[in-house]
Design an enzyme around this catalytic site. Sequence first.
Site, PDB file in Angstrom:
ATOM      1  N   HIS A  72       0.926  -1.243   0.117  1.00  9.97           N
ATOM      2  CA  HIS A  72       0.260  -0.057   0.031  1.00  9.97           C
ATOM      3  C   HIS A  72       0.782   1.254  -0.147  1.00  9.97           C
ATOM      4  O   HIS A  72       0.682   2.237   0.550  1.00  9.97           O
ATOM      5  CB  HIS A  72      -0.948   0.023   1.351  1.00  9.97           C
ATOM      6  CG  HIS A  72      -1.836  -1.119   1.184  1.00  9.97           C
ATOM      7  ND1 HIS A  72      -3.039  -0.801   0.624  1.00  9.97           N
ATOM      8  CD2 HIS A  72      -1.801  -2.309   1.655  1.00  9.97           C
ATOM      9  CE1 HIS A  72      -3.864  -2.105   0.872  1.00  9.97           C
ATOM     10  NE2 HIS A  72      -2.989  -3.095   1.368  1.00  9.97           N
ATOM     11  N   ASN A 145     -10.256  -3.086   2.594  1.00  7.43           N
ATOM     12  CA  ASN A 145     -10.003  -2.723   1.225  1.00  7.43           C
ATOM     13  C   ASN A 145     -11.269  -2.827   0.360  1.00  7.43           C
ATOM     14  O   ASN A 145     -12.553  -2.684   1.261  1.00  7.43           O
ATOM     15  CB  ASN A 145      -9.354  -4.219   0.833  1.00  7.43           C
ATOM     16  CG  ASN A 145      -7.927  -4.431   1.023  1.00  7.43           C
ATOM     17  OD1 ASN A 145      -7.088  -3.423   1.219  1.00  7.43           O
ATOM     18  ND2 ASN A 145      -7.423  -5.672   1.057  1.00  7.43           N
TER      19      ASN A 145
HETATM   20 FE1  HDD Z   1      -2.362  -4.756   5.405  1.00 10.22          FE
HETATM   21  C1  HDD Z   1      -1.047  -1.729   5.098  1.00 10.22           C
HETATM   22  C2  HDD Z   1      -5.521  -3.464   4.303  1.00 10.22           C
HETATM   23  C3  HDD Z   1      -3.667  -7.961   5.374  1.00 10.22           C
HETATM   24  C4  HDD Z   1       0.265  -5.774   6.843  1.00 10.22           C
HETATM   25  N1  HDD Z   1      -3.197  -3.133   4.868  1.00 10.22           N
HETATM   26  C5  HDD Z   1      -2.371  -1.930   4.708  1.00 10.22           C
HETATM   27  C6  HDD Z   1      -2.977  -0.808   4.238  1.00 10.22           C
HETATM   28  C7  HDD Z   1      -4.242  -1.137   4.193  1.00 10.22           C
HETATM   29  C8  HDD Z   1      -4.457  -2.794   4.427  1.00 10.22           C
HETATM   30  C9  HDD Z   1      -5.691  -0.487   3.619  1.00 10.22           C
HETATM   31  C10 HDD Z   1      -2.701   0.619   4.032  1.00 10.22           C
HETATM   32  C11 HDD Z   1      -2.836   1.424   5.173  1.00 10.22           C
HETATM   33  C12 HDD Z   1      -2.412   2.928   4.719  1.00 10.22           C
HETATM   34  O1  HDD Z   1      -3.225   3.454   4.012  1.00 10.22           O
HETATM   35  O2  HDD Z   1      -1.381   3.349   5.471  1.00 10.22           O
HETATM   36  N2  HDD Z   1      -4.346  -5.667   4.773  1.00 10.22           N
HETATM   37  C13 HDD Z   1      -5.360  -5.095   4.363  1.00 10.22           C
HETATM   38  C14 HDD Z   1      -6.510  -5.757   4.524  1.00 10.22           C
HETATM   39  C15 HDD Z   1      -6.135  -6.912   4.837  1.00 10.22           C
HETATM   40  C16 HDD Z   1      -4.583  -7.000   4.933  1.00 10.22           C
HETATM   41  C17 HDD Z   1      -7.846  -5.412   4.142  1.00 10.22           C
HETATM   42  C18 HDD Z   1      -6.753  -8.211   4.770  1.00 10.22           C
HETATM   43  C19 HDD Z   1      -8.084  -8.590   5.216  1.00 10.22           C
HETATM   44  N3  HDD Z   1      -1.845  -6.628   5.782  1.00 10.22           N
HETATM   45  C20 HDD Z   1      -2.693  -7.834   6.001  1.00 10.22           C
HETATM   46  C21 HDD Z   1      -1.839  -8.732   6.579  1.00 10.22           C
HETATM   47  C22 HDD Z   1      -0.765  -8.231   7.085  1.00 10.22           C
HETATM   48  C23 HDD Z   1      -0.732  -6.998   6.599  1.00 10.22           C
HETATM   49  C24 HDD Z   1      -2.311 -10.284   6.751  1.00 10.22           C
HETATM   50  C25 HDD Z   1       0.536  -8.824   7.816  1.00 10.22           C
HETATM   51  C26 HDD Z   1       0.598 -10.056   8.266  1.00 10.22           C
HETATM   52  N4  HDD Z   1      -0.671  -4.184   5.782  1.00 10.22           N
HETATM   53  C27 HDD Z   1       0.507  -4.668   6.506  1.00 10.22           C
HETATM   54  C28 HDD Z   1       1.519  -3.692   6.974  1.00 10.22           C
HETATM   55  C29 HDD Z   1       1.000  -2.374   6.216  1.00 10.22           C
HETATM   56  C30 HDD Z   1      -0.643  -2.885   5.565  1.00 10.22           C
HETATM   57  C31 HDD Z   1       3.001  -4.259   6.326  1.00 10.22           C
HETATM   58  C32 HDD Z   1       2.084  -1.526   5.402  1.00 10.22           C
HETATM   59  C33 HDD Z   1       2.132  -0.379   5.643  1.00 10.22           C
HETATM   60  C34 HDD Z   1       1.240  -0.220   6.923  1.00 10.22           C
HETATM   61  O3  HDD Z   1       0.728  -1.431   7.248  1.00 10.22           O
HETATM   62  O4  HDD Z   1       1.225   0.669   7.726  1.00 10.22           O
HETATM   63  O5  HDD Z   1       1.786  -3.917   8.158  1.00 10.22           O
END
Ligand code: HDD
EC number: 1.11.1.6
Length: 694
Positions: A72, A145
């Site tokens: 993202h 999402n």
């Molecule tokens: Fe995630 C970012 C949505 C599964 C780990 N995720 C991130 C963002 C969104 C989502 C909208 C952007 C937030 C922003 O605008 O700063 N992610 C989802 C959804 C998931 C999902 C709807 C499943 C239902 N994500 C998911 C899993 C993991 C992560 C299973 C880790 C085990 N996601 C992350 C992250 C991020 C992220 C690496 C990257 C930057 C941040 O968090 O702040 O931690």
Amino acid sequence: MANDIDFDDGGANHQKPKGSDDIMTTAQGAPVADDQNWLTAGPRGPQLLEDHIAREKIFHFDHERIPERVVHARGYGIHGHFELKKAIPEYSHAAIFNEVGVKTPTFTRFSTVAGNKGSPDLARDVRGFATKFYTKQGNWDLVGNNIPVFFIQDAIKFPDLIHAAKPAPDRGFPQAQTAHDNFWDFISLTPESMHMVMWIMSDRTIPRSFRFMEGFGVHTFRLINKEGQSHFVKFHWKPHLGMQSVIWNEAVKVNGADPDFHRRDMWDSIEAGDFPAWDLGIQVFDEDFAESFEFDVLDATKIIPEEQVPVQIIGTLTLDANVDNFFAETEQVAFCTQNIVPGMDFSNDPLLQGRNFSYLDTQLKRLGGPNFTHIPINAPKCPVRHFQQDGHMAMTNPKGRANYEPNSWSGPMDDNREPRGPRACPMNGFTSYEAPVEGPKMRVRSETFADHYSQARQFYISQTRIERGHMANALTFELSKVEHVHIRERMVGHLRNIDENLAKEVADGLGMPDMPEKMPAAREPITDLPPSKPLSILANSPKTFKGRKLGLYIAEGADAATVKALMEGVKAEGGMVEIVAPHVTGARLSDGTLQAAQQKIDGGPSVLYDAVAIVMGEGAGKNYADDKPSIDFVNDAFAHAKFIGFSPEVMPLLKGAGVAEKMDGGFVELGDAKGFVDAIKDLRFWDRAAVKQD
Ligand code: HDD
């Protein structure tokens, strides 16, 4: 001069000089006389290290970048507010769900998932829809999402999924796309992703703009009422403007014409005062429903069809202010799924629980320390009191002596005796729902998560014929980019478990000589789940041009009355008009007035618009009949099933573009513009789109 500066608290970031905003200073606040010439020994001599002004400027520049989000990375944030329309005390005691009419400030960040910060907006990808609610009881982050399911069921697989989707580690490409071997190799070996595959190969992953997308919290959460009772809940965002997507060929061209298409669209509509809004809906259900439902409500690869548990609308999110500074707000905003408030709780969804670890952890790296909650965009707008202290960039530091508990200092926080600091509050503080937990420790996937195909099929059969065609085309396109034949075959083997017609269409599209074997299913799919109308975009088309944009291509001698009628008619419908002309200065109309343009024709191709109209004087209609950008304007609009309004003088151009003999109901002669303005409410003339029959 320095003495003239009277300082004032100019906001949470900086102190600004009052009444002297234009005096440049160093980061230490000292006025600067010259920041364009490095101090040198003589006019042609070496630079002096002594120049603290130059060194400070370069030092800061060298450290401007922070790590981009691991997923993202490309996103766009907007301020807004959430207003509760219907209180739900029977489900939750959270203040945000009980105070009707109260406006809770919010910050929403939309994003793509796979591409880096500089990637184009119209990549085929899931869109993030994350909202931070600054509630009276602390920040609640709904990090969702635009798709209600996910690829995997357990967070431990997330690094594999993302590694496979991102550019391959050896060659560093492809950027912002899933059309490559690694991705489809992983997917075809991960049957639990099949439901999500149907969604990502649908038009949901090429939205027309952020304003026309739904959003979903995805997981099952809990709501807790005053009596401590729990209900399960799934969160939905429903856009007031309805849903709309583009066509793949259009997306590819938009990425070239305007890689910032989505962020520009959002910026422009907010600046124009046309504020996008979404209703917040909840699907609430109890343990009994969870027990009786065909699938496990803790499995994030499943939806609960709205026909089975209706979505109740409880409030509205309105986005109404662009950021002042992209980095300070959009880049530094830190969402964490673990940010919930009293009156809510988590479920045992193994994807959600892993996320609760990951988001807090990632912010530490990204924002450089544990005090990222002090950054204004992340700071709660309610009182914050705790004994956490120090660390990099600590900005809001507690006063007084007590920084531990228990302590026996007796003064309440704000009298002048020795303050005792904050105390936990069992009455109003967050308490976890007392869900009974027992069982041996084990690394297994619950048997109840084993059905991977039934809802994939349900999604597919819920689409209109046009949309199903788009899905088959998308799968064929993506798999055509996969070099290894066995990966393509494995994918088609999965599709056979979803729908034989779809599998056949894709196999034909790939030119496969034989149909591959069906992939073995962990559990036999249920084949008679009924279609669910809310899953389709086109079946729910909003029949309005509100919030959409007309590209009005004008040239010399264009009939002034027609141009005026079009502009007024579209505006009255709540739409926007962008004028395209051979020159950006505009074109002289039939009444002699100069109509200014926003785009020169080759900078304003028709892919940027929801519908197009072309009005030219007779001479111009002939002059531009063989003009390449003008022909592309017409041809693309035609190929993308758009409505094309035209004045009779434009016929030579339509002939030149080769569409004059193919004119259908999507071509509307403008006249007083009324018929055209009415027609474009259908958004596309789908009868034109050539899609294989099933
Ligand atoms: Fe995630 C970012 C949505 C599964 C780990 N995720 C991130 C963002 C969104 C989502 C909208 C952007 C937030 C922003 O605008 O700063 N992610 C989802 C959804 C998931 C999902 C709807 C499943 C239902 N994500 C998911 C899993 C993991 C992560 C299973 C880790 C085990 N996601 C992350 C992250 C991020 C992220 C690496 C990257 C930057 C941040 O968090 O702040 O931690």
